[in-house]
Design a protein around this motif. Sequence first.
Motif, mmCIF file in Angstrom:
data_model
loop_
_atom_site.group_PDB
_atom_site.id
_atom_site.type_symbol
_atom_site.label_atom_id
_atom_site.label_comp_id
_atom_site.label_asym_id
_atom_site.label_seq_id
_atom_site.Cartn_x
_atom_site.Cartn_y
_atom_site.Cartn_z
ATOM 1 N N THR A 93 -10.571 -1.494 -3.609
ATOM 2 C CA THR A 93 -9.970 -0.421 -2.824
ATOM 3 C C THR A 93 -8.468 -0.639 -2.703
ATOM 4 O O THR A 93 -7.981 -1.759 -2.885
ATOM 5 C CB THR A 93 -10.584 -0.370 -1.419
ATOM 6 N N PRO A 94 -7.721 0.409 -2.389
ATOM 7 C CA PRO A 94 -6.272 0.238 -2.227
ATOM 8 C C PRO A 94 -5.903 -0.816 -1.190
ATOM 9 O O PRO A 94 -4.987 -1.614 -1.393
ATOM 10 C CB PRO A 94 -5.806 1.640 -1.800
ATOM 11 N N THR A 95 -6.616 -0.827 -0.061
ATOM 12 C CA THR A 95 -6.302 -1.817 0.975
ATOM 13 C C THR A 95 -6.606 -3.227 0.488
ATOM 14 O O THR A 95 -5.826 -4.161 0.701
ATOM 15 C CB THR A 95 -7.099 -1.525 2.260
ATOM 16 N N THR A 108 -7.816 0.981 7.950
ATOM 17 C CA THR A 108 -6.808 0.205 7.222
ATOM 18 C C THR A 108 -6.126 -0.795 8.150
ATOM 19 O O THR A 108 -5.904 -1.954 7.793
ATOM 20 C CB THR A 108 -5.758 1.143 6.601
ATOM 21 N N LEU A 126 0.830 -1.206 0.000
ATOM 22 C CA LEU A 126 0.000 0.000 0.000
ATOM 23 C C LEU A 126 0.867 1.260 0.000
ATOM 24 O O LEU A 126 0.642 2.198 -0.777
ATOM 25 C CB LEU A 126 -0.910 -0.029 1.233
ATOM 26 N N GLU A 155 1.330 4.188 -3.071
ATOM 27 C CA GLU A 155 1.105 5.617 -2.827
ATOM 28 C C GLU A 155 2.365 6.427 -3.153
ATOM 29 O O GLU A 155 2.292 7.521 -3.727
ATOM 30 C CB GLU A 155 0.706 5.833 -1.360
ATOM 31 N N SER A 211 -3.903 -4.273 -1.951
ATOM 32 C CA SER A 211 -2.606 -4.545 -1.321
ATOM 33 C C SER A 211 -2.617 -5.878 -0.590
ATOM 34 O O SER A 211 -1.636 -6.629 -0.625
ATOM 35 C CB SER A 211 -2.235 -3.411 -0.361
ATOM 36 N N GLU A 214 -6.311 9.133 3.527
ATOM 37 C CA GLU A 214 -7.326 8.210 4.056
ATOM 38 C C GLU A 214 -6.830 6.773 4.192
ATOM 39 O O GLU A 214 -7.366 5.990 4.977
ATOM 40 C CB GLU A 214 -8.588 8.229 3.178
ATOM 41 N N THR A 215 -5.802 6.386 3.438
ATOM 42 C CA THR A 215 -5.329 5.003 3.541
ATOM 43 C C THR A 215 -4.517 4.752 4.802
ATOM 44 O O THR A 215 -4.142 3.609 5.078
ATOM 45 C CB THR A 215 -4.470 4.632 2.315
#
Length: 617
Positions: free
Chosen positions: A167-169, A134, A109, A113, A172, A128-129
């Motif tokens: 979502t990014p999470t 998270t 993650l 970024e 990852s 926000e991540t």
Amino acid sequence: MTLIIDPQVAGIAGDMLLCSLVDMGADGSRIARGVTKAVSIMDGSAIGSIEFAGVTRCGVRATGLLLDIQEEAEPRTGAQLRSWIAQASGELGLSPAASSFALASVGALISAEARIHGQDPDSVHLHETAGADTVVDILGTAMALEDLHLEPASPSPGGQARAEMTTPTGASMLASLRPAYLEHYPTVQVDRVGYGAGTMEFDGFANVLKVVAGRRATETIQDTVHILETNVDDVSGELLGVTVERLMEAGARDVTVVPGLTKKGRPTNVITVICDHASADLLLGLLMEETGTLGVRVRTSRRVLSARQAGTADISIDGQGFTARYQVHGSSGRFKAESDDIRRVSSATGRSFGTTEELIRAQIRKILDERAVSGGVDSALVAYAAHAALGSDSAALTADYKTLSQDELDSARQVCSQIGIQHTVISYSELDDEGFVANDRDRCFHCRTQLGRRLQQFATEGLFQIVVDGTNLDDLGDFRPGIEALRGYHVRSPLLETGFAKSDVRAAAMEAGLAVHDRPSNSCLASRIPWGQRVTAGSLERIELGEDAVKRITGARTVRVRDIGGTARIELGADELALLSQDAKLEISRRLKSTGFSSVEFDPEGYRQGKANVMSG
């Protein structure tokens, strides 16, 4: 146990993966306590309330996460988030595998970024991540995977792109599992299914992530191939032969030519080419150029293949040395020598193709002629000795039957990996044998008769000539009718033949550096059921779940859960009885009753070998 993550319907998010695993059976209460503690480590963050609750998404029941977080809005760096995850992993006592997953997920993650913003990973602001949610998603999922003992996930493709579906999470964590991409669902015996709900609701489809856990039912491989097909009716046999050769040289997996009849009785030849996607266009052009055909039919097809293992053999014929390739097909014991190598050796020796094939097959059999039945420390030592003496000419065989616990199967795989020996697993169910299910004093005889029959089948097919097991001197002091059953199938016991007792086995295994040298002895799950009480799939399942729960709650290594008419009788090693505190007993009773036991008892004397036989007798 294989885990399939299926994001075909609604993609994947961190909370969806976590909730799907809780829905599958992970301990939600334990996870809630753990992530609450983890978030308390973060500066300016706290969990007000957390609950895994049943929800419905477009008619599909799932588990959702109700999370109330009090959090100060301030920028956080990648270094801070990584530090919090690492500290929490240590304080929660996560296993090395779970900690590694959590750190890899947050690392993926942060790296993403940093690349997007062109900054250093440690100093990049995550916005926000970097929130507490998270941390909840990553550490909660790590705890859930640890709780369920699941192997690396294998996601299927998909996702209906109506909004942010991944979502990014979620991305990852999925990347950190290092899954194998599957175009099709593998063939598995489904054990559990879980649905994790996303927070948004959509019209027309359920916003849920589906996960499936199960054991692979067959040793097969699936893929997708392209099939090119055309009819030609005005080409010579010579041209067809050249076309086949050039297509194969250009990368076709296979080419077939089948004669046929078309309209008005005209003769034709149907040329079929199997190829992968990358070479399809090249082969299509070559097929049209060589044959002059006016059109080619193109389609994709799902293909199911038997699992194969390739090998090479150094052989000698008429004093000349050669290398011959071969493939072993699944666990059936069948193998095939490479025809090109047979042809090459035949040409060099002047022998016929058929005679050369027989000579090569005979020498390959010798390479595959010894297999050790692998399980605990005894057979692990036998496998170690076989591999030390024979190298790649030896292999280990494990019978994955219904009464073998997942823990024992995992141990066999791990020790074989440590040794470096080839490992084969065969699967079948003893519950198909009424003599075994009836569970009289000859239960073990029925079990080992099934195993011996399968080993003999392999031997007659020429895969191996010698089969050995891990029986040692101490085994003769207990009632073991299964030993005699295997004798009837010519299974030898080198530890017994050389006078090794259990203490000798452990000493030798420790000297060899085997990780299982001090692993407590274990027996099949059916041994927990008294003679005369029928063995059922349900009883075996609750015994396995019960023993796993007791080990987790107490930390004990030697555990037996006896199923006596639906009552669970708990036995711990005599030196571990102090681990049974009152709180532990209450938690064990609660967990075991949830698996199907009607009541729970604790044996004050603890476990000793052969005790089940005394109880039953």
